[in-house]
Design an enzyme around this catalytic site. Structure first.
Site, mmCIF file in Angstrom:
data_model
loop_
_atom_site.group_PDB
_atom_site.id
_atom_site.type_symbol
_atom_site.label_atom_id
_atom_site.label_comp_id
_atom_site.label_asym_id
_atom_site.label_seq_id
_atom_site.Cartn_x
_atom_site.Cartn_y
_atom_site.Cartn_z
ATOM 1 N N SER A 200 -11.276 -0.649 -7.437
ATOM 2 C CA SER A 200 -9.992 -1.173 -7.883
ATOM 3 C C SER A 200 -10.143 -1.884 -9.225
ATOM 4 O O SER A 200 -10.552 -1.265 -10.203
ATOM 5 C CB SER A 200 -9.399 -2.065 -6.792
ATOM 6 O OG SER A 200 -8.000 -2.101 -6.889
ATOM 7 N N ASP A 306 -3.559 7.152 -2.131
ATOM 8 C CA ASP A 306 -3.591 5.758 -2.589
ATOM 9 C C ASP A 306 -2.250 5.436 -3.252
ATOM 10 O O ASP A 306 -1.921 5.983 -4.309
ATOM 11 C CB ASP A 306 -4.741 5.572 -3.575
ATOM 12 C CG ASP A 306 -5.012 4.110 -3.908
ATOM 13 O OD1 ASP A 306 -4.103 3.272 -3.722
ATOM 14 O OD2 ASP A 306 -6.130 3.810 -4.368
ATOM 15 N N HIS A 337 -6.031 3.228 -0.270
ATOM 16 C CA HIS A 337 -6.867 2.397 -1.154
ATOM 17 C C HIS A 337 -8.093 1.912 -0.369
ATOM 18 O O HIS A 337 -8.191 0.740 0.012
ATOM 19 C CB HIS A 337 -6.019 1.229 -1.650
ATOM 20 C CG HIS A 337 -6.528 0.556 -2.884
ATOM 21 N ND1 HIS A 337 -6.682 1.201 -4.079
ATOM 22 C CD2 HIS A 337 -6.903 -0.733 -3.110
ATOM 23 C CE1 HIS A 337 -7.123 0.353 -4.996
ATOM 24 N NE2 HIS A 337 -7.276 -0.830 -4.424
#
Length: 653
Positions: A200, A306, A337
């Protein structure tokens, strides 16, 4: 076909002789075995590893206090190589989350001893790789945890925080043994060869540092990472969230930074207007535009479902890397995610180990000759592609057709005429549209193929061009591709985004009392559905003339706009149908416009370009035959509706 077939060369250290020499310098295993080793072994003591903290001078005064910012760098490295005068490579994770929010599925934070040296380092990287002859470095981004400066959400301060550390590891920067003192610290223990990894925001920093072309950064492993911050907040002018980067900066800034960073916060507000216009702030945070500088290899991992850091970040970045001859590898999962450590643990650790051994130690372990892509075709069932997208993939232009039932049209190769009309309903999402694809409804225009006679594979990025008239001065558009047919998929819309966390633990390296290598196991969370959303794209129709600035629409006037859909890799099985849906606001995935428009599509000037393996011929073969009767208009079951609260590009689930 090996990975290197996409490029002139793979990027080895040099020759087998050089690799053997490097291995000799780096590990005692090589000293005992003169042949080039194929895998690093856990021959060093984790208990006795050196743990130290340094503060690297970034050469940048982000908080405006008249002094260059220093970022905290926590190091865990094997003691034996240093004692023997041998130098080791570095695996580095630069993160804003080490104190505020935690890392990984269990939200771990750094912990320290009385001397300020790290005791507990989040994640397993130090436990696993330090005994194998690597140093692990955890960097607090400027403005977070023990670092000076301010978080500027992917801008110069963020990227310089990590780049300065790579420079220091390669003898080009300055570091100190304390945050304010003058005693210098030198990285004499490393050869400077650095690999960055992170999920991320952390992976985003890896992308951004690679885009500077910094010497010594040999490889990056971005997991669910952002490649352009504009595309995190907007999609072609349509806002994805009700807040901007100023909210995110405040979310992770340390208490000390919050007292000093008002000017940076104001820049983030002023430079990122909620109009969706592209500004200089977004240009600075677009790493795709700087791929010509990338020298590091890239091992990219992303979930195709995601809905936080969306697949829109994969296609442009991947294609630009390919254009610039960057060595690449990719894993695409069915999750949301989620880190690969939590959806394919054993295979991931083994592959990552081999990747770093090849890229940082120079071991000829064959990973460069393996298929480029691993793709999760069904839950926990993976297949490989020698290149990605596969050779023989080419875009096919699909055209919508009119029928006697409003909102329920056809999808094929022939251009049709007529119009379809729908009214934006901000209370509905892609799941509502797909569930009622065979029913005439007011809020969407749907176009569907006949059942396929053979499997049809999509691979890469699609685009949908629409010509539409709006009844109001503002209008947002959504376009989705849907596989209509029964399937068991990962439940990406569930809280776990495709996984369930269990209570049992598995261990990945040695542990100490303050740093365990043991993590909770996970299981695949699946659901049975009647349809699967394959790819999505959104845009503000007011951006029809320019991607940089939106304009008010003239009601009743026709505008043409191309929506970029996210990259994917999906097989529509024989017997299923492929659908294109065009609608307005996709609830909780984009924000609604100021008005509630009714839009009329000109079908003769509306089309989708979809990358099929085998191209137009493959689509024609799969749709050949007698058209079947229209299915009964029965609602279809899918995942629960996508939802967002205040998503952040975070490394937890």
């Amino acid at each position: 076909m090996p990975i290197r077939t996409r490029f002139t060369t793979w990027r080895p250290l040099a020759t087998a002789a050089t690799a053997a020499l490097m291995a000799t310098l780096l590990t005692p295993v090589a000293a005992a075995h003169p042949e080039t080793p194929r895998q690093s072994r856990p021959v060093h003591s984790y208990d006795d590893a050196i743990r130290e903290a340094v503060w690297v001078d970034t050469g940048y005064d982000g908080d405006g206090d008249g002094e260059d910012d220093r970022v905290a760098v926590d190091v865990v490295r094997p003691r034996e190589p240093a004692a023997q005068g041998r130098k080791v490579p570095v695996i580095m994770d630069a993160s804003p989350y080490y104190s505020c929010c935690g890392r990984g599925n269990e939200s771990q934070k750094k912990t320290y001893d009385a001397d300020g040296n790290v005791v507990g380092m989040p994640l397993y990287y130090d436990n696993y790789f330090v005994p194998r002859g690597y140093a692990f470095v955890g960097v607090d981004l400027a403005g977070t945890n023990r670092s000076d400066g301010c978080v500027d959400v992917g801008g110069h301060s963020d990227i310089q925080s990590a780049k300065a550390v790579v420079d220091w590891l390669n003898g080009r920067g300055k570091a100190y043994t304390s945050r304010t003192g003058g005693e210098r610290a030198k990285a004499t223990w490393t050869n400077g060869r650095t690999g960055m990894i992170g999920k991320s925001w952390d992976g985003t920093i890896a992308n951004g540092v690679a885009a500077t072309g910094v010497e010594g950064l040999e490889t990056i492993v971005p997991i669910a990472a952002i490649s352009s911050w504009y595309d995190y907040y907007f999609s072609q002018g349509a806002p994805l969230y009700g807040s901007g980067p100023d909210w995110l900066s405040d979310y992770v800034n340390s208490p000390d930074a919050r007292t000093k960073c008002d000017a940076v916060q104001r820049e983030l507000v002023d430079g990122a207007p909620r109009t969706g216009d592209r500004t200089r702030l977004w240009t600075e945070r677009d790493y795709v535009k700087a791929t010509s500088k990338v020298k590091a290899s890239v091992f990219l991992v992303h979930g195709m479902q995601d809905l936080n850091v969306r697949m829109q970040h994969v296609g442009p970045w991947w294609n630009a890397l390919a254009k610039n001859g960057v060595d690449r590898k990719i894993w695409l999962s069915q999750t949301g995610h989620v880190d690969p450590f939590d959806f394919r643990r054993a295979a991931w650790v083994d592959t990552l180990h081999r990747w770093f051994d090849h890229e940082l130690l120079g071991y000829d372990n064959g990973i460069d000759r393996e298929p480029m892509a691993d793709i999760e075709r069904r839950p926990d069932q993976w297949e490989t592609s020698r290149t990605w997208p596969p050779r023989g993939t080419s875009p096919t232009t699909l055209r919508p057709g009119d029928t006697e039932r409003p909102g329920v049209g056809t999808l094929g190769l022939r251009r049709d005429h007529g119009t379809e009309t729908f009214t934006d309903d901000p209370a509905l999402s892609e799941t509502d549209w797909a569930a009622h694809i065979d029913e005439p409804t007011d809020e969407k225009a749907g176009f569907v193929t006949s059942p396929l006679t053979r499997d049809l594979r999509l691979s890469g990025s699609s685009e949908v061009t629409v010509t539409a008239r709006s009844s109001t001065p503002t209008a947002h558009l959504s376009a989705v591709l849907v596989d209509l047919g029964p399937a068991t998929i990962r439940d990406y819309a569930d809280r776990g985004e495709g996984i369930t966390t269990l209570t049992d633990r598995t261990c990945w390296g040695p542990s100490t009392p303050g740093d365990s290598s043991c993590y909770k196991e996970t299981a695949t969370k699946t659901t049975d559905v009647d349809y699967t959303v394959v790819s999505r794209g959104w845009a503000d129709l007011g951006n029809h003339a320019s991607p940089w600035q939106g304009r008010p629409l003239t009601p009743g006037k026709a505008y043409t706009l191309t929506l970029d859909l996210a990259a994917t890799d999906h097989v529509v099985p024989a017997g299923h149908r492929l659908a294109l849906i065009v609608a307005g606001t996709d609830k909780d995935l984009i924000d609604p416009p100021a008005d509630t428009p009714t839009l009329t599509l000109d079908l003769s000037r509306t089309s989708a370009r979809v990358p099929f393996v085998g191209g137009t011929a493959a689509f024609a073969r799969a749709t050949a035959g007698t058209a079947s009767a229209a299915p009964a208009p029965t609602p279809l079951d899918g995942v629960t509706a996508p939802h967002t609260t205040h998503r952040v590009p975070k490394g937890g689930r």
